[in-house]
Write a protein that holds these residues in place. Structure first.
Motif, short mmCIF file in Angstrom:
data_model
loop_
_atom_site.label_atom_id
_atom_site.label_comp_id
_atom_site.label_asym_id
_atom_site.label_seq_id
_atom_site.Cartn_x
_atom_site.Cartn_y
_atom_site.Cartn_z
N GLY A 1 0.87 -1.14 -0.17
CA GLY A 1 -0.03 0.30 -0.08
C GLY A 1 0.89 1.18 -0.13
O GLY A 1 1.58 1.27 0.98
N GLY B 1 0.17 4.51 0.08
CA GLY B 1 -0.49 5.59 0.77
C GLY B 1 0.31 6.21 1.71
O GLY B 1 1.40 5.93 1.76
N GLU C 1 1.84 -1.49 -4.54
CA GLU C 1 0.61 -0.57 -4.79
C GLU C 1 -0.25 -1.21 -5.94
O GLU C 1 0.01 -1.35 -6.91
CB GLU C 1 1.13 0.86 -5.32
CG GLU C 1 0.01 1.71 -5.69
CD GLU C 1 -0.94 1.90 -4.50
OE1 GLU C 1 -0.63 2.14 -3.28
OE2 GLU C 1 -2.17 1.67 -5.03
N GLN D 1 -2.88 0.39 -7.26
CA GLN D 1 -3.36 1.42 -8.07
C GLN D 1 -2.07 1.72 -9.16
O GLN D 1 -0.89 1.16 -8.81
CB GLN D 1 -3.71 2.60 -7.43
CG GLN D 1 -4.89 2.69 -6.61
CD GLN D 1 -6.04 2.85 -7.26
OE1 GLN D 1 -6.01 2.74 -8.32
NE2 GLN D 1 -7.27 3.32 -6.63
N GLY E 1 -1.90 6.72 -2.60
CA GLY E 1 -3.10 6.36 -1.91
C GLY E 1 -4.34 7.31 -1.82
O GLY E 1 -4.69 7.90 -3.14
N LEU E 2 -5.07 7.53 -0.93
CA LEU E 2 -6.33 8.50 -0.88
C LEU E 2 -5.68 9.90 -1.17
O LEU E 2 -6.32 10.77 -1.54
CB LEU E 2 -6.80 8.54 0.61
CG LEU E 2 -7.88 7.23 0.55
CD1 LEU E 2 -8.53 7.32 2.02
CD2 LEU E 2 -8.89 7.18 -0.50
N GLY F 1 -5.15 0.49 3.81
CA GLY F 1 -6.29 1.38 3.73
C GLY F 1 -7.72 0.68 3.88
O GLY F 1 -7.71 -0.54 4.60
#
Lengths: 416, 448
Positions: B138, B140, B161, B163, B168-169, B225
């Motif tokens: 992750g 983020g 990751e 994405q 992240g957000l 997350g």
């Protein structure tokens, strides 16, 4: 309404605020504008054999976001012909007969030159002259200005040149660029000076541009030392005025100069012994309009104090400043800091200042915002109260330990 | 939709940068406190008086290093931290004037770094240097903060990751008029410049097995997350025009802005910061009529005060004590049926629906913004002790019940509003715990 008028060495003025000799008193236009706006007097920019100036000329030191805490100038005396200056001086005096018009002079060391010039100044109707023995740059390299002021014998001699054959009041303007200002002051008095004015500007290099390594101000690729003035120099001016006010061998009126920007500054000079004051940097910074705040502020202050005139202030605190040997020693009297916890905002500046630069007598207590002073260890240095950003939060409390003893008294007691 | 110029303008950062002059003046307001309360107020412990003094002295590069030294996502935090309750809330000048604008000064320093500092920032070297391999799942803020700390201690760090970009957000869940996309992408680049190996579009659990990570790394940090916005659980949620708020915001931050006609009536369900983001985003995409429905009252709203103020300025209408009970439409949303609610008597925060008649609120777009899904699936898979959907971690090390496996960030499902700065602080803390463990079997060099 208090009486703001002063009579300084025989020169009367509607108020004690004069413009100091400098770029702001270079022309009749400027001086008349200033008088219209309420200035009590002006010392004309130094008249002499016209010089060629350089460009640029001024530089300033800023502090904490405020501009021009100190100013430095490498401009020389008037670059205008003597005739033009004297004609305009005569015109100003005709139009403002009740204002003080003083002509600053700087001439070579030649008695004929001086007596001739004094006659010409008398013809203008001017109220007096101020001898520029202080300018620290440019002219000093030509044997005038501060090199005169730095050698008591020269000061005495040239003052005598100016005094001989003229009844005009002669004010000698002193340079602070000496080890003991009393020596040239006494010499000027011995030469016949009717009054002294001080301080002239201080030798200074204002700074360097750290990117270009060029000094400020600079002329093409070089700079030179110049005269330092502005709010930052006030403590030096106050010291020198008080030194002369307390010198029995200087029994003449003193005109205070150096960093006067507000009526409070003027009151300090007056209390330490100045009979009138001169303002330069502040008026160059903000314009002649500041005179309203000066006169109104001084008037309100006198009214609040129940004093009838400016004269009631002059020298009233001069005895408060003197020799260290006459101060009570710390086993006789001390102050200690008290931190008022209810006003503390918790910045810890007092703590770190005391711990690193003081006497390690402030403690922080767990869970408590306000630091605490160990009063037994506090020497009363004031540092904490000076760094505290909250007015009144740290109070220095007097502790009179009963016995009154100064160093001088101690030495005589122990038999030295 | 291809964004028009006006859309692009509408998505420019709302809060303007301070001018150079304002920065200087504001920096001079700082008292340079000793052991300053603002530092305590920052979860990542940025030396705030120091960076402000560096700004005042005209060394913005140094100021940015001071910030990044403590918080590698300082550029994001400068924009979205609730500073009024953190550093600025602790500023001593709240007591004699008003607080120093720490957040905006931090932004000035970070904007400078983004514009002028190239390559890896010259951050102070950590004295302790270890050797070890750590996987971070992750990318983020929590994962990036852990990565930065580990890298600076000499660790090899691989970031996985799911994405297509790091952040992240910060990258996908914050509207760009609050934080431009470039900011979080720059922070991702920072981590790469510090030496991280980044595997994008890589979902651990499908593309890489968790067991592989556990086998191949000295430690694994899960910073995964939370999930999507949950279903409300009412009829009609499958109709066209019903959005997950995070998907909606994500689309506005990638190349294709969601298409919204000016005549669209948008209804956002929920009143947290993401709801405000979605509502203001819809407004800026052109919708004239945007309403936020919340089943509790104004004082219960979880969004920050400044977010609420911003929403009101943007013209968002708030419907308090209103619960959606059905989304109505044939293929596409046409309306949402609403019911008034009231608080249950007593100390609980529960609400009940009134007996008064429900009504239809016409709507073309519904955006669900009622938080994020919490699931225990991963914790069960990893055989980690958990309470409900939350893994149990050591409060100092963030290690889970599984040796060498750490969990940080929003996946810990904090009860209070999750913040980027808290996530970053946790990532840093976990990293330090890992370093302390690795130190046992690593070379320790003292900095010269």
């Amino acid at each position: 309404m208090a009486d703001l008028s002063v009579n300084f060495a025989g020169i009367s003025s509607p108020n004690p605020f004069w413009l100091a000799s400098g770029p702001l008193t270079n022309t009749g236009y400027q001086v008349m504008k200033a008088f219209d706006m309420g200035w009590g007097g002006a010392v004309w920019k130094t008249v002499g054999e016209p010089v060629i100036n350089v460009s640029s000329r001024l530089a300033a030191i800023d502090y904490g976001g405020r501009r021009m805490m100190g100013l430095n100038n490498i401009e020389l005396i008037s670059d205008r012909p003597i005739d033009d200056n004297l004609r305009e001086i005569a015109e100003v005096k005709r139009r403002f007969p009740h204002h003080a018009v003083i002509v600053s002079l700087m001439l070579a060391s030649d008695p004929t030159l001086w007596s001739d010039m004094m006659r010409r100044v008398e013809d203008t109707g001017a109220d007096g002259v101020e001898l520029n023995f202080g300018c620290p740059h440019g002219m000093s390299e030509r044997g005038m200005g501060s090199v005169v002021g730095q050698v008591p014998e020269y000061s005495q001699q040239i003052t005598a040149y100016a005094k001989s054959g003229s009844s005009l009041p002669v004010i000698v303007k002193l340079t602070p660029n000496v080890t003991d200002v009393r020596m040239p002051a006494r010499a000027a008095v011995a030469g016949g000076a009717d009054a002294l004015s001080l301080i002239n500007t201080i030798n200074s290099v204002m700074g360097l541009d750290v990117e270009t390594w060029l000094p400020d101000p600079h002329v093409a690729d070089r700079g030179s030392h110049g005269g330092y003035c502005g709010p930052a120099v006030k403590p030096i001016g106050l010291y020198m005025v008080s030194a002369l006010a307390n010198d029995r061998r200087v029994p003449v009126p003193l005109c205070g100069i150096g960093g006067i920007e507000t009526w409070r500054d003027a009151v300090e000079y007056l209390l330490l012994g100045a009979g009138a004051v001169q303002v330069c940097t502040a008026a160059m910074h903000y314009g002649f309009r500041i005179i309203d705040d000066l006169t109104e502020g001084l008037n309100d202050y006198l009214d609040r104090k129940g004093l009838a005139s400016v004269q009631d202030l002059v020298g009233k605190a001069k005895h408060r400043v003197g020799d260290w040997n006459d101060l009570r020693l710390s086993y006789s009297y001390k102050t200690v800091a008290e931190i008022h916890a209810d006003q503390c905002i918790g910045c810890n500046l007092c703590f770190v200042a005391c711990d690193d630069g003081g006497h390690q007598c402030i403690d922080r207590l767990p869970g408590q915002r306000a630091p605490v002073v160990r009063k037994d260890d506090c020497v009363g240095c004031n540092l904490c109260s000076l760094v505290c950003p909250v007015p009144g939060c740290i109070e220095m409390q007097d502790i009179d330990l009963g016995l009154v003893e100064t160093w001088r008294q101690r030495q005589s007691r122990v038999g030295f | 939709m291809i964004p028009t110029d006006s859309t692009l303008r509408a998505f420019e950062e709302v809060v303007p940068p301070l001018t150079d002059r304002e920065v200087h003046e504001e920096a001079l307001r700082c008292y340079y406190c000793d052991d300053a309360p603002c530092i305590q107020g920052c979860p990542t412990g940025i030396d705030i008086p120091r960076f402000i003094r560096q700004i005042a002295q005209g060394d913005l590069a140094a100021a940015s290093r001071t910030i990044l030294d403590a918080n590698i996502v300082g550029a994001t935090c400068a924009r979205i931290c609730p500073t009024a309750t953190l550093c600025e809330g602790a500023c001593v000048r709240t007591r004699d004037s008003h607080p120093v604008a720490i957040g905006r000064l931090q932004r000035a320093a970070m904007d400078y770094a983004m514009q002028y500092v190239t390559g890896a920032p010259r951050l102070p070297r950590r004295q302790t240097q270890v050797t070890g391999k750590v996987a971070i799942v992750g990318g983020g803020p929590a994962g990036l903060a852990a990565a930065a700390e580990l890298l600076r201690h000499g660790c090899h760090v691989d970031i996985y990751e799911a994405q297509a970009a790091l952040g992240g957000l910060d990258t996908y869940g914050i509207v760009s008029f609050r934080e431009p996309l470039a900011v979080s992408l720059w922070e991702g680049e920072l981590i790469r410049s510090l030496g991280a190996t980044v595997y994008l579009n890589t979902h651990v659990g499908t593309d890489v097995a968790w067991q592989t990570l556990k086998d191949q790394y000295d430690a694994v940090v899960t910073a995964v997350g939370l999930g999507k916005v949950p279903m409300i659980g009412i009829a009609g949620e499958d109709l066209l025009g019903v959005w997950d708020a995070l998907d909606f915001i994500q689309q506005s931050k990638t190349d294709s802005y969601p298409q919204i006609a000016a005549s669209s009536r948008v209804v956002v369900i929920g009143a947290g910061n993401t709801a405000i983001d979605a509502a203001t985003c819809a407004k800026r995409l052109g919708a004239e009529n945007v309403r936020i429905l919340y089943r509790r009252g104004e004082q219960d709203m979880p969004a920050y005060d400044y977010e609420y103020s911003f929403a009101k300025q943007e013209g968002i209408v708030f419907e308090w004590w209103t619960q959606p009970v059905e989304i109505v439409g044939t293929t596409h949303v046409e309306a949402v049926r609403c019911q008034r609610t009231r608080p249950v008597e007593g100390p609980s925060k529960a609400v009940v629906m009134n007996d008064t008649p429900s009504w239809l609120m016409p709507a073309d777009i519904i955006i669900r913004a009622i938080g994020q899904t919490k699931s225990d699936a991963l914790w069960r898979l990893l055989d980690i002790q958990h309470q409900g959907a939350v893994p149990v971690v050591d409060p100092h090390t963030y290690e889970t019940s599984c040796h060498g496996l750490y969990a940080v960030g929003d996946c810990l499902a904090p009860s209070a509003e999750a913040t980027v700065v808290t996530a970053a602080a946790q990532g840093k803390q976990a990293a330090r715990a890992i370093i302390a463990r690795l130190e046992g079997h690593s070379i320790t060099k003292q900095e010269g």
